[in-house]
Scaffold this motif. Structure first.
Motif, PDB file in Angstrom:
ATOM      1  N   THR A 178      32.559  38.328  66.745  1.00 17.55           N
ATOM      2  CA  THR A 178      33.435  37.075  66.699  1.00 17.55           C
ATOM      3  C   THR A 178      33.632  36.686  65.241  1.00 17.55           C
ATOM      4  O   THR A 178      34.531  35.812  64.832  1.00 17.55           O
ATOM      5  N   LEU A 179      33.125  37.468  64.271  1.00 18.85           N
ATOM      6  CA  LEU A 179      33.228  36.984  62.794  1.00 18.85           C
ATOM      7  C   LEU A 179      34.205  37.927  62.074  1.00 18.85           C
ATOM      8  O   LEU A 179      34.232  37.960  60.916  1.00 18.85           O
ATOM      9  N   LEU A 180      34.596  38.971  62.752  1.00 18.34           N
ATOM     10  CA  LEU A 180      35.245  39.919  62.020  1.00 18.34           C
ATOM     11  C   LEU A 180      36.611  39.579  61.224  1.00 18.34           C
ATOM     12  O   LEU A 180      36.986  39.980  60.187  1.00 18.34           O
ATOM     13  N   ASN A 181      37.294  38.664  61.997  1.00 19.22           N
ATOM     14  CA  ASN A 181      38.652  38.375  61.458  1.00 19.22           C
ATOM     15  C   ASN A 181      38.189  37.475  60.022  1.00 19.22           C
ATOM     16  O   ASN A 181      38.872  37.653  58.826  1.00 19.22           O
ATOM     17  N   ASP A 182      37.104  36.699  60.014  1.00 19.01           N
ATOM     18  CA  ASP A 182      36.863  36.065  58.763  1.00 19.01           C
ATOM     19  C   ASP A 182      36.138  37.012  57.673  1.00 19.01           C
ATOM     20  O   ASP A 182      36.623  36.897  56.643  1.00 19.01           O
ATOM     21  N   LYS A 183      35.346  38.050  58.048  1.00 18.37           N
ATOM     22  CA  LYS A 183      34.800  39.072  57.080  1.00 18.37           C
ATOM     23  C   LYS A 183      35.838  39.738  56.504  1.00 18.37           C
ATOM     24  O   LYS A 183      35.822  40.398  55.291  1.00 18.37           O
ATOM     25  N   MET A 184      36.944  40.446  57.384  1.00 21.78           N
ATOM     26  CA  MET A 184      37.761  41.199  56.721  1.00 21.78           C
ATOM     27  C   MET A 184      38.837  39.995  55.759  1.00 21.78           C
ATOM     28  O   MET A 184      39.215  40.740  54.710  1.00 21.78           O
ATOM     29  N   SER A 185      38.995  38.927  56.072  1.00 23.97           N
ATOM     30  CA  SER A 185      39.933  37.913  55.397  1.00 23.97           C
ATOM     31  C   SER A 185      39.039  38.063  53.968  1.00 23.97           C
ATOM     32  O   SER A 185      39.749  37.555  53.065  1.00 23.97           O
ATOM     33  N   GLN A 186      37.759  37.798  54.119  1.00 22.34           N
ATOM     34  CA  GLN A 186      36.829  37.789  52.870  1.00 22.34           C
ATOM     35  C   GLN A 186      36.900  38.936  51.676  1.00 22.34           C
ATOM     36  O   GLN A 186      36.981  38.692  50.862  1.00 22.34           O
ATOM     37  N   LEU A 187      36.769  39.854  52.471  1.00 21.51           N
ATOM     38  CA  LEU A 187      37.263  41.210  51.859  1.00 21.51           C
ATOM     39  C   LEU A 187      38.420  41.390  50.944  1.00 21.51           C
ATOM     40  O   LEU A 187      38.478  41.695  49.955  1.00 21.51           O
ATOM     41  N   ILE A 188      39.653  40.855  51.740  1.00 15.68           N
ATOM     42  CA  ILE A 188      40.860  41.070  50.990  1.00 15.68           C
ATOM     43  C   ILE A 188      40.961  39.893  50.059  1.00 15.68           C
ATOM     44  O   ILE A 188      41.380  40.091  49.034  1.00 15.68           O
ATOM     45  N   ASN A 189      40.377  38.851  50.343  1.00 21.67           N
ATOM     46  CA  ASN A 189      40.365  37.625  49.198  1.00 21.67           C
ATOM     47  C   ASN A 189      39.617  38.223  47.969  1.00 21.67           C
ATOM     48  O   ASN A 189      40.130  37.927  46.638  1.00 21.67           O
ATOM     49  N   TRP A 190      38.367  38.718  48.183  1.00 27.17           N
ATOM     50  CA  TRP A 190      37.684  39.197  47.262  1.00 27.17           C
ATOM     51  C   TRP A 190      38.463  40.422  46.367  1.00 27.17           C
ATOM     52  O   TRP A 190      38.554  40.240  44.966  1.00 27.17           O
ATOM     53  N   TYR A 191      39.101  41.082  47.149  1.00 30.36           N
ATOM     54  CA  TYR A 191      39.744  42.106  46.191  1.00 30.36           C
ATOM     55  C   TYR A 191      40.932  41.415  45.552  1.00 30.36           C
ATOM     56  O   TYR A 191      41.457  41.856  44.231  1.00 30.36           O
ATOM     57  N   GLU A 192      41.621  40.481  45.887  1.00 30.23           N
ATOM     58  CA  GLU A 192      42.695  39.942  45.481  1.00 30.23           C
ATOM     59  C   GLU A 192      42.474  38.994  44.028  1.00 30.23           C
ATOM     60  O   GLU A 192      43.221  38.799  43.327  1.00 30.23           O
ATOM     61  N   THR A 193      41.054  38.540  44.189  1.00 30.88           N
ATOM     62  CA  THR A 193      40.634  37.637  43.254  1.00 30.88           C
ATOM     63  C   THR A 193      39.613  38.161  42.025  1.00 30.88           C
ATOM     64  O   THR A 193      39.369  37.710  40.940  1.00 30.88           O
ATOM     65  N   GLU A 194      38.814  39.242  42.551  1.00 27.83           N
ATOM     66  CA  GLU A 194      37.756  39.611  41.783  1.00 27.83           C
ATOM     67  C   GLU A 194      37.474  41.099  41.570  1.00 27.83           C
ATOM     68  O   GLU A 194      37.125  41.590  40.532  1.00 27.83           O
ATOM     69  N   ALA A 195      38.334  41.659  42.456  1.00 29.12           N
ATOM     70  CA  ALA A 195      38.311  43.252  42.152  1.00 29.12           C
ATOM     71  C   ALA A 195      38.633  43.931  41.068  1.00 29.12           C
ATOM     72  O   ALA A 195      38.071  44.691  40.424  1.00 29.12           O
ATOM     73  N   TYR A 196      39.772  43.261  40.423  1.00 30.21           N
ATOM     74  CA  TYR A 196      40.070  43.890  39.119  1.00 30.21           C
ATOM     75  C   TYR A 196      39.206  43.966  37.954  1.00 30.21           C
ATOM     76  O   TYR A 196      39.463  44.520  36.803  1.00 30.21           O
ATOM     77  N   LYS A 197      38.352  43.150  38.241  1.00 30.03           N
ATOM     78  CA  LYS A 197      36.931  42.923  37.233  1.00 30.03           C
ATOM     79  C   LYS A 197      36.234  44.136  36.887  1.00 30.03           C
ATOM     80  O   LYS A 197      35.429  44.504  35.923  1.00 30.03           O
ATOM     81  N   LEU A 198      36.122  45.106  38.074  1.00 29.02           N
ATOM     82  CA  LEU A 198      35.299  46.059  38.129  1.00 29.02           C
ATOM     83  C   LEU A 198      35.984  47.554  37.476  1.00 29.02           C
ATOM     84  O   LEU A 198      37.412  47.558  37.870  1.00 29.02           O
ATOM     85  N   HIS A 199      35.209  48.577  37.125  1.00 31.38           N
ATOM     86  CA  HIS A 199      35.880  49.860  36.926  1.00 31.38           C
ATOM     87  C   HIS A 199      36.398  50.307  38.102  1.00 31.38           C
ATOM     88  O   HIS A 199      35.881  50.000  39.254  1.00 31.38           O
ATOM     89  N   PRO A 200      37.537  51.067  38.183  1.00 33.26           N
ATOM     90  CA  PRO A 200      37.946  51.555  39.297  1.00 33.26           C
ATOM     91  C   PRO A 200      37.251  52.293  40.053  1.00 33.26           C
ATOM     92  O   PRO A 200      37.333  52.239  41.518  1.00 33.26           O
ATOM     93  N   ILE A 201      36.044  53.084  39.829  1.00 34.30           N
ATOM     94  CA  ILE A 201      35.207  53.903  40.594  1.00 34.30           C
ATOM     95  C   ILE A 201      34.099  52.753  41.067  1.00 34.30           C
ATOM     96  O   ILE A 201      33.925  53.012  42.362  1.00 34.30           O
ATOM     97  N   GLU A 202      33.840  51.790  40.467  1.00 29.94           N
ATOM     98  CA  GLU A 202      33.041  50.720  41.075  1.00 29.94           C
ATOM     99  C   GLU A 202      33.688  49.903  42.198  1.00 29.94           C
ATOM    100  O   GLU A 202      33.135  49.875  43.262  1.00 29.94           O
ATOM    101  N   ARG A 203      34.868  49.720  41.970  1.00 28.90           N
ATOM    102  CA  ARG A 203      35.936  48.894  42.927  1.00 28.90           C
ATOM    103  C   ARG A 203      36.082  49.856  44.207  1.00 28.90           C
ATOM    104  O   ARG A 203      35.775  49.243  45.210  1.00 28.90           O
ATOM    105  N   ALA A 204      36.238  51.192  43.948  1.00 27.60           N
ATOM    106  CA  ALA A 204      36.397  51.864  45.128  1.00 27.60           C
ATOM    107  C   ALA A 204      35.051  52.089  45.806  1.00 27.60           C
ATOM    108  O   ALA A 204      35.045  52.012  47.350  1.00 27.60           O
ATOM    109  N   ALA A 205      34.067  52.313  45.113  1.00 26.01           N
ATOM    110  CA  ALA A 205      32.599  52.268  46.075  1.00 26.01           C
ATOM    111  C   ALA A 205      32.577  50.842  46.791  1.00 26.01           C
ATOM    112  O   ALA A 205      31.879  51.046  47.989  1.00 26.01           O
ATOM    113  N   LYS A 206      32.828  49.798  46.136  1.00 26.47           N
ATOM    114  CA  LYS A 206      32.599  48.630  46.630  1.00 26.47           C
ATOM    115  C   LYS A 206      33.677  48.306  48.094  1.00 26.47           C
ATOM    116  O   LYS A 206      32.893  47.784  48.942  1.00 26.47           O
TER     117      LYS A 206
END
Length: 243
Positions: free
Chosen positions: A133-161
């Motif tokens: 029942t939490l999947l839609n929220d969890k996936m939205s959080q993943l995309i939101n993190w990607y859009e706002t925070e992911a760029y701060k990581l090295h591409p290899i760290e970002r891919a692993a995360k």
């Protein structure tokens, strides 16, 4: 951790654009290896050569139809990932569902591209995926993190995360592992790195490192494993280009 890899990438970048003949040769080799290993990790019994033959359009006697579809589907999912990169499309849930739909095509069409409607366990893991029942929220959080925070990581760290966080959510009934490795490599290839092919021989270390991340938040082992595999990914370029 990444200096030597970034040095290799800089050398490769200096040789770009590569000739279409070299690109085609490297792509064919990559698709066979990536498809073979990613499927073998999940229990597919095709050999590397059998995978090659099936991708050339020949049926292998004595092998299940599902295993044939797994090879063909994975190849087509790689083509889709390459298309995303060419079109420079932003990361989205729609892409994730499309990748998963390709992975399960003709295998489980009912669940292909659809988030699970029940709770599951990850075999052998010490962490439990979130309630369905939490999947839609969890996936939205993943995309939101990607859009706002992911760029701060090295591409290899970002891919692993991206890989580890997606597997932790485990949004689909089946095909999460293959999908997560495609998403990881989508990130690497976007940034100009070779894909990370986790080999079936490294399956135990791969599962253990992932479990450390998901269960205990210890990211170093998995990031190192991905980093090592990316470094291995430069070897075909070194062989062909003499980097």
């Amino acid at each position: 951790m990444f200096e030597a890899i970034d040095d290799l990438k800089n050398k490769l970048d200096q040789r770009r654009p590569l000739s279409p003949t070299i690109v085609k040769n490297l792509q064919e080799d990559l698709i066979i290896r990536w498809t073979y290993h990613s499927n073998a990790i999940e229990g597919n019994t095709l050999t590397l050569l059998e995978t090659k033959v099936i991708l050339e359009g020949i049926t292998v006697g004595g092998k299940a139809l599902r295993e044939h579809f797994e090879a063909i589907n994975h190849r087509n999912a790689i083509y889709y990932v390459e298309d995303i990169i060419r079109k420079e499309e932003p990361f989205s849930e729609w892409q994730i569902r499309n990748i998963h739909q390709l992975i399960l095509k003709n295998i489980d069409d009912e669940n292909a591209g659809r988030y699970r409607q029940q709770n599951v366990l990850i075999s052998g893991a010490t962490s439990t995926p979130p309630d369905y029942t939490l999947l839609n929220d969890k996936m939205s959080q993943l995309i939101n993190w990607y859009e706002t925070e992911a760029y701060k990581l090295h591409p290899i760290e970002r891919a692993a995360k991206v890989h580890a966080d997606f597997v932790g959510i485990h949004p689909f009934i089946d095909g999460n592992g293959r999908t997560s490795r495609l998403l990881m490599n989508l990130e690497l290839m976007k940034a100009g790195y070779p894909p990370c092919v986790i080999t079936v021989e490294n399956r135990l270390a791969y599962y253990e490192a992932l479990d450390q991340w998901m269960a205990h938040g210890k990211t170093e082992a998995f990031t190192q494993l991905v980093s090592n595999a990316v470094r291995e990914g430069f070897k075909p370029y070194q062989a062909v280009l003499g980097l």
